[in-house]
Enzyme design. Structure first.
Site, PDB file in Angstrom:
ATOM      1  N   ARG A   1     -19.717 -49.852 -36.213  1.00 30.34           N
ATOM      2  CA  ARG A   1     -19.623 -51.226 -35.722  1.00 30.34           C
ATOM      3  C   ARG A   1     -18.573 -52.028 -36.493  1.00 30.34           C
ATOM      4  O   ARG A   1     -17.827 -52.825 -35.916  1.00 30.34           O
ATOM      5  CB  ARG A   1     -20.992 -51.901 -35.827  1.00 30.34           C
ATOM      6  CG  ARG A   1     -21.045 -53.280 -35.205  1.00 30.34           C
ATOM      7  CD  ARG A   1     -22.474 -53.799 -35.142  1.00 30.34           C
ATOM      8  NE  ARG A   1     -23.067 -54.028 -36.445  1.00 30.34           N
ATOM      9  CZ  ARG A   1     -24.005 -53.274 -36.991  1.00 30.34           C
ATOM     10  NH1 ARG A   1     -24.471 -52.201 -36.348  1.00 30.34           N
ATOM     11  NH2 ARG A   1     -24.500 -53.564 -38.186  1.00 30.34           N
TER      12      ARG A   1
ATOM     13  N   GLU B   1     -29.207 -54.892 -52.950  1.00 30.82           N
ATOM     14  CA  GLU B   1     -29.430 -56.279 -52.548  1.00 30.82           C
ATOM     15  C   GLU B   1     -30.870 -56.658 -52.889  1.00 30.82           C
ATOM     16  O   GLU B   1     -31.810 -56.005 -52.444  1.00 30.82           O
ATOM     17  CB  GLU B   1     -29.186 -56.473 -51.056  1.00 30.82           C
ATOM     18  CG  GLU B   1     -29.407 -57.919 -50.611  1.00 30.82           C
ATOM     19  CD  GLU B   1     -29.286 -58.113 -49.106  1.00 30.82           C
ATOM     20  OE1 GLU B   1     -28.318 -58.744 -48.668  1.00 30.82           O
ATOM     21  OE2 GLU B   1     -30.171 -57.620 -48.377  1.00 30.82           O
TER      22      GLU B   1
END
Length: 280
Positions: free
Chosen positions: A87, A170
């Site tokens: 993507r 993260e």
């Protein structure tokens, strides 16, 4: 590569023998590298969870209150990772993936109050081997849809038999109210495949404001009950931007997506083929 990787979803260990020796060796090398790459992120999650669990135990036994309510972790599945690579048009070599995608490994810490977010944040900053690469403060500066949370992108050393590797993780820190809203918002967007009707979008934004008001009310009640003075109540909007280095399944011993299925290795090989890259 000579193999037709568009047909690979049906490839099995039994019919690998139909490929040439070079293709088989390349395929197996890519499988081993992809597995090792994802395992580094799994190990990085383990490292961060160890740190967070130590903090949680310390707060529980040595302090009057524990700011950490829940801890969850998530390793991005191989399918999701390959989807994101395609993507975003990222070159399918592991150095590029490591540099461009920072949410392969995720740890979410849920707290009771906004002040707890800041307390946990300060505690993580004190970890000498945790390098903060970026902080995104959606607590004091919510996203347009109302999403609130603190995101830390950190680098943690992973100690392998071949040496030490810095791996990005993260870390999301949020209150229970923030987490409740974000979880339901995610389910709604998934249900509508991100094409959410305007009326529902508006109601979601309103409910985000309600969640914020709930956080403020509970913080006020907490202060009244415990008689906290101003010095003990932390609410510093500049805190998350003051550090010089600044810019979701429950915990499990299993690694999602590993071992890798054959069609995933061949999908990566096909991406490599399109970019004209080999497995090294």
């Amino acid at each position: 590569m000579n193999a037709d990787y568009e047909l690979v979803p049906r490839l099995t260990n039994q019919n690998l023998a139909r490929l040439g020796d070079d293709d088989v060796a390349h395929w197996r090398q890519l499988r081993e590298q992809f597995t090792g790459f994802l395992l580094q992120y799994k190990f990085a999650i383990d490292e961060v969870l160890t740190k967070v669990n130590i903090l949680r135990d310390e707060f529980a036994h040595l302090h009057s209150e524990n700011p950490i309510e829940h801890v969850k972790s998530r390793l991005k599945s191989p399918e999701s990772l390959l989807d994101k690579i395609e993507r975003k048009g990222i070159a399918p070599d592991f150095d590029s993936i490591r540099a461009e995608i920072t949410d392969i490994a995720g740890v979410r810490i849920t707290c009771s109050f906004v002040s707890d977010i800041e307390q946990v944040y300060r505690a993580l900053l004190r970890q000498d081997d945790l390098t903060v690469l970026q902080v995104k403060d959606y607590v004091h500066q919510p996203k347009p849809n109302g999403y609130r949370s603190l995101h830390m992108i950190v680098s943690v050393p992973v100690f392998l038999s071949s040496g030490t590797v810095p791996v990005t993780v993260e870390i999301q820190i949020r209150t229970i109210a923030m987490d409740f809203w974000a979880s339901l918002e995610h389910k709604i967007y998934y249900k509508y495949r991100h094409d959410v009707p305007e009326q529902i979008r508006r109601q979601l934004h309103e409910s985000a404001q309600t969640a914020t008001e709930l956080d403020e009310l509970m913080a006020d009640l907490h202060q009244q009950v415990h008689g906290l003075d101003d010095a003990e109540t932390i609410d510093d909007p500049d805190l998350f931007h003051s550090h010089p280095r600044d810019s979701y399944a429950a915990n499990s011993t299993e690694t999602p997506g590993l071992p890798l299925h054959n069609h995933l290795i061949n999908r990566l090989a096909h991406l490599r083929d399109r970019y004209g890259q080999d497995a090294t």
